[in-house]
Design an enzyme around this catalytic site. Sequence first.
Site, PDB file in Angstrom:
ATOM      1  N   MET A  32     -17.417   3.812 -48.227  1.00  0.00           N
ATOM      2  CA  MET A  32     -16.112   3.107 -48.558  1.00  0.00           C
ATOM      3  C   MET A  32     -15.126   3.783 -47.537  1.00  0.00           C
ATOM      4  O   MET A  32     -13.893   3.825 -47.819  1.00  0.00           O
ATOM      5  CB  MET A  32     -15.660   3.293 -50.065  1.00  0.00           C
ATOM      6  CG  MET A  32     -16.567   2.730 -50.963  1.00  0.00           C
ATOM      7  SD  MET A  32     -15.726   2.132 -52.493  1.00  0.00           S
ATOM      8  CE  MET A  32     -14.964   3.770 -53.230  1.00  0.00           C
ATOM      9  N   GLY A  33     -15.591   4.419 -46.589  1.00  0.00           N
ATOM     10  CA  GLY A  33     -14.755   4.971 -45.583  1.00  0.00           C
ATOM     11  C   GLY A  33     -14.188   6.177 -46.121  1.00  0.00           C
ATOM     12  O   GLY A  33     -14.674   6.824 -46.887  1.00  0.00           O
ATOM     13  N   HIS A  36     -16.099  11.914 -44.512  1.00  0.00           N
ATOM     14  CA  HIS A  36     -15.829  13.371 -44.693  1.00  0.00           C
ATOM     15  C   HIS A  36     -17.064  14.089 -44.742  1.00  0.00           C
ATOM     16  O   HIS A  36     -18.126  13.425 -44.147  1.00  0.00           O
ATOM     17  CB  HIS A  36     -15.204  13.853 -46.020  1.00  0.00           C
ATOM     18  CG  HIS A  36     -15.985  13.055 -47.195  1.00  0.00           C
ATOM     19  ND1 HIS A  36     -17.152  13.499 -47.461  1.00  0.00           N
ATOM     20  CD2 HIS A  36     -15.388  12.450 -48.315  1.00  0.00           C
ATOM     21  CE1 HIS A  36     -17.525  12.937 -48.557  1.00  0.00           C
ATOM     22  NE2 HIS A  36     -16.613  12.286 -48.815  1.00  0.00           N
ATOM     23  N   HIS A  39     -20.473  12.543 -45.964  1.00  0.00           N
ATOM     24  CA  HIS A  39     -20.985  11.367 -45.229  1.00  0.00           C
ATOM     25  C   HIS A  39     -21.494  11.807 -44.126  1.00  0.00           C
ATOM     26  O   HIS A  39     -22.491  11.183 -43.677  1.00  0.00           O
ATOM     27  CB  HIS A  39     -19.852  10.340 -45.053  1.00  0.00           C
ATOM     28  CG  HIS A  39     -19.140   9.785 -46.076  1.00  0.00           C
ATOM     29  ND1 HIS A  39     -17.672   9.995 -46.375  1.00  0.00           N
ATOM     30  CD2 HIS A  39     -19.229   8.887 -47.119  1.00  0.00           C
ATOM     31  CE1 HIS A  39     -17.241   9.600 -47.329  1.00  0.00           C
ATOM     32  NE2 HIS A  39     -18.107   8.659 -48.006  1.00  0.00           N
ATOM     33  N   GLN A  63     -15.978  -2.789 -57.636  1.00  0.00           N
ATOM     34  CA  GLN A  63     -16.650  -1.653 -58.535  1.00  0.00           C
ATOM     35  C   GLN A  63     -15.202  -0.810 -58.917  1.00  0.00           C
ATOM     36  O   GLN A  63     -15.432   0.078 -59.329  1.00  0.00           O
ATOM     37  CB  GLN A  63     -17.410  -0.588 -57.619  1.00  0.00           C
ATOM     38  CG  GLN A  63     -16.712   0.152 -56.470  1.00  0.00           C
ATOM     39  CD  GLN A  63     -17.703   0.663 -55.700  1.00  0.00           C
ATOM     40  OE1 GLN A  63     -18.516   0.258 -54.809  1.00  0.00           O
ATOM     41  NE2 GLN A  63     -17.686   2.118 -55.527  1.00  0.00           N
ATOM     42  N   ASP A 152     -23.117  11.257 -56.387  1.00  0.00           N
ATOM     43  CA  ASP A 152     -23.040  10.170 -57.385  1.00  0.00           C
ATOM     44  C   ASP A 152     -24.306   9.909 -57.838  1.00  0.00           C
ATOM     45  O   ASP A 152     -25.019   8.962 -57.320  1.00  0.00           O
ATOM     46  CB  ASP A 152     -22.232   8.980 -56.464  1.00  0.00           C
ATOM     47  CG  ASP A 152     -21.234   9.238 -55.910  1.00  0.00           C
ATOM     48  OD1 ASP A 152     -19.971   8.993 -56.554  1.00  0.00           O
ATOM     49  OD2 ASP A 152     -21.133   9.855 -54.774  1.00  0.00           O
ATOM     50  N   SER A 188     -13.830  11.936 -51.234  1.00  0.00           N
ATOM     51  CA  SER A 188     -12.451  11.209 -50.407  1.00  0.00           C
ATOM     52  C   SER A 188     -11.300  11.349 -51.485  1.00  0.00           C
ATOM     53  O   SER A 188     -10.224  11.274 -50.960  1.00  0.00           O
ATOM     54  CB  SER A 188     -12.761   9.626 -50.300  1.00  0.00           C
ATOM     55  OG  SER A 188     -14.009   9.451 -49.428  1.00  0.00           O
TER      56      SER A 188
END
Length: 285
Positions: A32-33, A36, A39, A63, A152, A188
């Site tokens: 989702m951008g 960090h 990612h 979501q 997650d 994030s």
Amino acid sequence: VEPLVFRTAVDLRRHLDTVRQSGMRIGLVPTMGALHRGHARLIQQAREDCDAVALSIFVNPLQFGPNEDYTRYPRTLAGDIALSADNGVDIVFAPEKQQMFGQRHLTFVEVNELQDRLCGPFRPGHFRGVATVVLKLFNIVEPQRAYFGEKDYQQLCIIRRMVADLDLRLEIVPVATVREPDGLAVSSRNAYLSPEERGAAPTLFHALETARSLIEAGETRPAPILKAADDILEKQPILRKEYIEIVDPADLRPVDVVDCTVRIAAAAWLGKTRLIDNVEAALGD
Ligand code: AMP
């Protein structure tokens, strides 16, 4: 080198067709951008395994619940492209909302049972939104491999199950959780935390670690393990526990007794910020 940036599925597919024709294996990192170090770890794994790395950036409205942080979720496209370039991403797919959910959307993916465990009751519709957008991304990119963080954990289980149940032709690669030096899982959403909340945030991981160490010391009963973890969480008055559970890593059901490897997963609130984390624990003897 700068990645190629695509804003539409049509343009991306046209490019990927030529990539595939040259025999390259494509790895996809869905995000989702607000990129960090977590990612970046996924990207690095994809870089090692694949010939071409595609990273998607899409804050997926499906979501987010009506009272969640969709509108204030951080959007940092220029920085994300820079981090992508630094880590060797070849292709960035950053569609507009209109691109992904332009026409009236009527088709959804539900992974029953798994979507109702852990975070499920607290985020109704969340995993349906995740599974639906991830299947769309898989169909647009057609990667050989896709990378998901253990941070997650429920999401990872649900995506794996969707791939198995729907006979999707790709491999899901799990990547270990990247943490700050004090143990807090990089996220994030950590950007939302005030200094006081940031100070309290590592307690979530400490509670999970306490539970893990009891299991490794041979404790098999969930009740005393969870009591010890709760005691840690309660010492932090600004941290509000949502849940902590010891679950079977395959079906995410709470275990009655710890008799093999388990996942300990938790969610908690700090002010308006919801944090999740989980660890694996294996029974010692
Ligand atoms: P997000 O942008 O938060 O949706 O995350 C995109 C992907 O990065 C998901 O597969 C996450 O599990 C993964 N991810 C996020 N944070 C971390 C982290 N701290 N360590 C490893 N993977 C992560």
